[in-house]
Design a protein around this motif. Structure first.
Motif, PDB file in Angstrom:
ATOM      1  N   TYR A   1      36.581  45.142  35.105  1.00 20.06           N
ATOM      2  CA  TYR A   1      37.435  44.426  35.832  1.00 20.06           C
ATOM      3  C   TYR A   1      38.240  44.766  35.696  1.00 20.06           C
ATOM      4  O   TYR A   1      39.095  44.985  34.333  1.00 20.06           O
ATOM      5  CB  TYR A   1      36.612  43.356  34.993  1.00 20.06           C
ATOM      6  CG  TYR A   1      34.739  43.002  35.717  1.00 20.06           C
ATOM      7  CD1 TYR A   1      33.710  42.847  37.665  1.00 20.06           C
ATOM      8  CD2 TYR A   1      34.366  42.839  34.548  1.00 20.06           C
ATOM      9  CE1 TYR A   1      32.846  43.029  37.463  1.00 20.06           C
ATOM     10  CE2 TYR A   1      33.135  42.474  35.014  1.00 20.06           C
ATOM     11  CZ  TYR A   1      32.730  43.206  36.473  1.00 20.06           C
ATOM     12  OH  TYR A   1      31.272  42.641  37.093  1.00 20.06           O
ATOM     13  N   GLU A  18      47.336  37.911  43.679  1.00 20.81           N
ATOM     14  CA  GLU A  18      48.142  38.182  43.660  1.00 20.81           C
ATOM     15  C   GLU A  18      49.329  38.619  43.033  1.00 20.81           C
ATOM     16  O   GLU A  18      50.496  39.074  43.265  1.00 20.81           O
ATOM     17  CB  GLU A  18      48.886  38.390  45.286  1.00 20.81           C
ATOM     18  CG  GLU A  18      47.194  39.275  46.262  1.00 20.81           C
ATOM     19  CD  GLU A  18      47.018  38.758  48.041  1.00 20.81           C
ATOM     20  OE1 GLU A  18      47.698  37.558  47.983  1.00 20.81           O
ATOM     21  OE2 GLU A  18      46.380  38.777  48.143  1.00 20.81           O
ATOM     22  N   LYS A  77      41.795  44.778  42.002  1.00 14.54           N
ATOM     23  CA  LYS A  77      40.719  45.274  42.757  1.00 14.54           C
ATOM     24  C   LYS A  77      39.625  44.620  42.468  1.00 14.54           C
ATOM     25  O   LYS A  77      38.554  44.334  43.442  1.00 14.54           O
ATOM     26  CB  LYS A  77      41.287  46.799  43.011  1.00 14.54           C
ATOM     27  CG  LYS A  77      40.126  47.301  43.320  1.00 14.54           C
ATOM     28  CD  LYS A  77      41.057  47.045  45.196  1.00 14.54           C
ATOM     29  CE  LYS A  77      40.265  47.134  47.036  1.00 14.54           C
ATOM     30  NZ  LYS A  77      40.110  46.336  47.507  1.00 14.54           N
ATOM     31  N   ARG A  78      38.908  44.680  41.370  1.00 13.71           N
ATOM     32  CA  ARG A  78      37.630  44.434  40.740  1.00 13.71           C
ATOM     33  C   ARG A  78      37.994  42.839  40.688  1.00 13.71           C
ATOM     34  O   ARG A  78      37.645  43.046  38.687  1.00 13.71           O
ATOM     35  CB  ARG A  78      36.712  45.785  40.157  1.00 13.71           C
ATOM     36  CG  ARG A  78      36.936  47.208  40.975  1.00 13.71           C
ATOM     37  CD  ARG A  78      35.537  47.485  40.115  1.00 13.71           C
ATOM     38  NE  ARG A  78      35.186  47.746  39.864  1.00 13.71           N
ATOM     39  CZ  ARG A  78      33.717  47.460  39.789  1.00 13.71           C
ATOM     40  NH1 ARG A  78      33.494  47.921  41.778  1.00 13.71           N
ATOM     41  NH2 ARG A  78      32.289  46.224  39.570  1.00 13.71           N
ATOM     42  N   ILE A  79      37.009  42.064  40.723  1.00 15.13           N
ATOM     43  CA  ILE A  79      37.359  40.573  40.022  1.00 15.13           C
ATOM     44  C   ILE A  79      35.670  39.693  39.542  1.00 15.13           C
ATOM     45  O   ILE A  79      34.571  40.184  40.842  1.00 15.13           O
ATOM     46  CB  ILE A  79      38.283  39.841  41.068  1.00 15.13           C
ATOM     47  CG1 ILE A  79      39.503  40.512  41.601  1.00 15.13           C
ATOM     48  CG2 ILE A  79      38.444  38.602  40.326  1.00 15.13           C
ATOM     49  CD1 ILE A  79      39.965  39.612  42.387  1.00 15.13           C
ATOM     50  N   VAL A 116      43.380  33.408  44.951  1.00 16.45           N
ATOM     51  CA  VAL A 116      43.925  35.155  46.127  1.00 16.45           C
ATOM     52  C   VAL A 116      45.330  34.812  45.492  1.00 16.45           C
ATOM     53  O   VAL A 116      45.968  35.863  45.541  1.00 16.45           O
ATOM     54  CB  VAL A 116      43.828  34.824  47.443  1.00 16.45           C
ATOM     55  CG1 VAL A 116      44.089  35.828  48.083  1.00 16.45           C
ATOM     56  CG2 VAL A 116      42.231  34.398  47.348  1.00 16.45           C
ATOM     57  N   TYR A 128      39.009  42.451  48.152  1.00 13.22           N
ATOM     58  CA  TYR A 128      38.966  42.210  46.210  1.00 13.22           C
ATOM     59  C   TYR A 128      37.270  43.077  46.222  1.00 13.22           C
ATOM     60  O   TYR A 128      36.447  42.716  47.837  1.00 13.22           O
ATOM     61  CB  TYR A 128      39.276  41.648  45.879  1.00 13.22           C
ATOM     62  CG  TYR A 128      41.050  41.389  45.846  1.00 13.22           C
ATOM     63  CD1 TYR A 128      41.336  41.888  45.150  1.00 13.22           C
ATOM     64  CD2 TYR A 128      41.293  39.833  46.811  1.00 13.22           C
ATOM     65  CE1 TYR A 128      42.822  41.629  44.761  1.00 13.22           C
ATOM     66  CE2 TYR A 128      43.191  40.614  46.753  1.00 13.22           C
ATOM     67  CZ  TYR A 128      43.287  40.641  45.504  1.00 13.22           C
ATOM     68  OH  TYR A 128      44.819  40.464  46.500  1.00 13.22           O
ATOM     69  N   ASP A 129      37.084  43.600  45.548  1.00 21.92           N
ATOM     70  CA  ASP A 129      35.164  43.942  45.544  1.00 21.92           C
ATOM     71  C   ASP A 129      35.208  42.397  44.469  1.00 21.92           C
ATOM     72  O   ASP A 129      35.803  42.965  43.058  1.00 21.92           O
ATOM     73  CB  ASP A 129      35.463  45.463  44.403  1.00 21.92           C
ATOM     74  CG  ASP A 129      35.549  46.461  45.321  1.00 21.92           C
ATOM     75  OD1 ASP A 129      35.487  46.106  46.462  1.00 21.92           O
ATOM     76  OD2 ASP A 129      35.706  47.479  44.371  1.00 21.92           O
ATOM     77  N   VAL A 130      34.690  41.810  44.648  1.00 16.33           N
ATOM     78  CA  VAL A 130      33.915  40.620  43.762  1.00 16.33           C
ATOM     79  C   VAL A 130      32.269  40.973  43.320  1.00 16.33           C
ATOM     80  O   VAL A 130      31.392  40.581  44.140  1.00 16.33           O
ATOM     81  CB  VAL A 130      33.927  39.089  44.785  1.00 16.33           C
ATOM     82  CG1 VAL A 130      33.320  38.203  44.055  1.00 16.33           C
ATOM     83  CG2 VAL A 130      35.864  38.866  45.323  1.00 16.33           C
ATOM     84  N   LEU A 159      38.431  35.684  48.413  1.00 15.76           N
ATOM     85  CA  LEU A 159      38.883  37.253  48.349  1.00 15.76           C
ATOM     86  C   LEU A 159      38.047  38.868  48.991  1.00 15.76           C
ATOM     87  O   LEU A 159      39.249  39.312  49.470  1.00 15.76           O
ATOM     88  CB  LEU A 159      38.398  37.162  46.829  1.00 15.76           C
ATOM     89  CG  LEU A 159      39.035  36.258  45.657  1.00 15.76           C
ATOM     90  CD1 LEU A 159      38.638  36.192  44.208  1.00 15.76           C
ATOM     91  CD2 LEU A 159      40.579  36.919  45.470  1.00 15.76           C
ATOM     92  N   LYS A 186      40.253  39.440  51.804  1.00 16.68           N
ATOM     93  CA  LYS A 186      41.253  40.320  51.452  1.00 16.68           C
ATOM     94  C   LYS A 186      41.359  41.183  51.192  1.00 16.68           C
ATOM     95  O   LYS A 186      42.204  42.220  50.709  1.00 16.68           O
ATOM     96  CB  LYS A 186      41.929  38.920  50.840  1.00 16.68           C
ATOM     97  CG  LYS A 186      42.554  37.609  50.933  1.00 16.68           C
ATOM     98  CD  LYS A 186      44.280  38.418  51.790  1.00 16.68           C
ATOM     99  CE  LYS A 186      44.510  37.136  52.209  1.00 16.68           C
ATOM    100  NZ  LYS A 186      45.899  37.551  52.298  1.00 16.68           N
TER     101      LYS A 186
END
Ligand code: NAD
Ligand code: UFG
Length: 332
Positions: A75, A250, A2-4, A246, A26-28, A21, A24
């Motif tokens: 992360y 995944e 989730k956290r990138i 991405v 995601y937490d970037v 991301l 989609k």
């Protein structure tokens, strides 16, 4: 996943990946020293996604600064774009490249180990294949032989470091993405390749010729063993490339997994000039010049592994990339 954290995330490929991301869900977060990118990219990411990624202006070589980022971040995954990438500069100043790219990656990996971050996706390059008899690169081919410049060697060395780190810790997952030639930009024309300084790659140079900032394009050699004599490359639209990250995020698996990100189709320099002229409706001044040292005649990806295992393939064409490049230029 989730956290990138995206290192180098305000750069050309990183910023396009951030958009895909975020879209989609995601937490970037982004870490960059802004050596080759601008802070205003964050405004554009926010405009295009409705979200502004948290940003750390930190250098990979600043261990203390890096530790603070990891202490706060929690992360799941790091996508590691940060690095210097100018081939000619790396020949003149190899130590700068080994220090920034290799030592910087070692610092990053130490922080990941310390803070229990177990997944990394690394921006590698087709350059690691070096000199091969075939022109179509497959991931199982040997790497490291005949790489002609220190930049390319840093990519090879970092790949080896990642393999060793994964071998020592079976809970550590590595994806190595070998990019072919990224071109184009977001179709909005809001973000694009905007290097600080003189460009090295074909498309940014074509952009400068189109705008009259460079008088003409030098086509480096027309005596290669290719149908029109000019070099053939596998140009990949940066939005397709971003989506490849991405797909990799995944499909993280244990161990080391390596994928070519390319289209599998080659375009010669002359074809690129013709397409640019057709799309822009303007002649692009050019002349044939000497071969550029270290260039290979033909370099194209075999992209089947990414399609099979990541369910990813390119959807956009070189013409799409040129159209989006023109939109970006008209926005500047
Ligand atoms: P870019 O220069 O636009 O982005 C790289 C970012 O990393 C920049 O924003 C720069 O400021 C940052 N950076 C560099 N050193 C840093 C450091 N020590 N600490 C923190 N930030 C640092 O380049 P790009 O085209 O987006 O490339 C991204 C990655 O992909 C690079 O690793 C590059 O080598 C690799 N790659 C690029 C291509 C290409 O043709 N663009 C091809 C193959 C591989
Ligand atoms: N080219 C010209 N004129 C120019 C610039 C480039 O004719 O002014 C030609 C080159 O000879 C080459 C093609 O355009 O045939 C593409 O050149 P780029 O410099 O854009 O890309 P390269 O394929 O040489 O480089 C790419 C990546 C590097 C990587 C290298 C490994 O940008 O990161 O592949 O081959 F190291």
């Amino acid at each position: 996943m989730k956290r990138i954290l995206l290192t180098g995330g305000t750069g050309y490929i990183g910023s396009h990946t951030a958009i895909e991301l975020i879209n989609k869900g995601y937490d970037v977060e982004i870490l960059d020293n802004l050596f080759n990118s601008k802070i205003t990219v964050l405004d554009k990411i926010e405009k295009l996604t409705g979200k502004r990624p948290k940003f750390y202006e930190v250098d990979l070589l600043d261990k203390e600064g890096m530790e603070k980022v990891f202490a706060e971040g929690h992360y799941d995954l790091v996508i590691h774009f940060a690095g210097l990438k100018a081939v000619a500069e790396s020949v003149k100043n190899p130590l700068l490249y080994y220090k920034n790219n290799v030592s910087g990656t070692v610092n990053l990996l130490e922080c990941m180990k310390e803070y229990g971050v177990k997944n990394i996706i690394f921006s590698s390059s087709a350059t690691v294949y070096g000199q091969q008899k075939e022109s179509r690169m497959v991931e199982t081919m040997s790497t490291g032989n005949g790489i002609t410049n220190p930049y390319g060697k840093t990519k090879f060395v970092i790949e080896e470091i990642l393999k060793d780190v994964a071998a020592a810790d079976e809970t550590f997952s590595v994806v190595i993405l070998r990019y072919f030639n990224p071109v184009g930009n977001h179709p909005s024309g809001l973000i694009g390749e905007d290097p600080n300084g003189i460009p090295n790659n074909l498309m940014p140079i074509i952009m400068k010729v189109y705008r009259g900032e460079i008088p003409e394009l030098n086509i480096y050699g027309d005596d290669y063993q290719t149908p029109d004599g000019t070099c053939i490359r596998d140009y990949i639209h940066v939005v397709d490339l971003a989506k490849g990250h991405v797909a990799a995020a995944e499909n993280m698996k244990s161990g080391v997994n390596i994928y070519n990100l390319g289209s599998g189709r080659g375009t010669s320099v002359k074809e690129m000039v013709d397409l640019f002229e057709k799309c822009s409706g303007k002649p692009l001044p050019h002349k044939i010049a000497e071969r550029r040292e270290g260039d290979l005649g033909e370099l194209v990806a075999e992209p089947g592994k990414a399609e099979k295992e990541l369910n990813w393939k390119t959807e956009l064409t070189v013409e799409d990339a040129i159209r989006d490049t023109l939109a970006y230029l008209n926005n500047l």
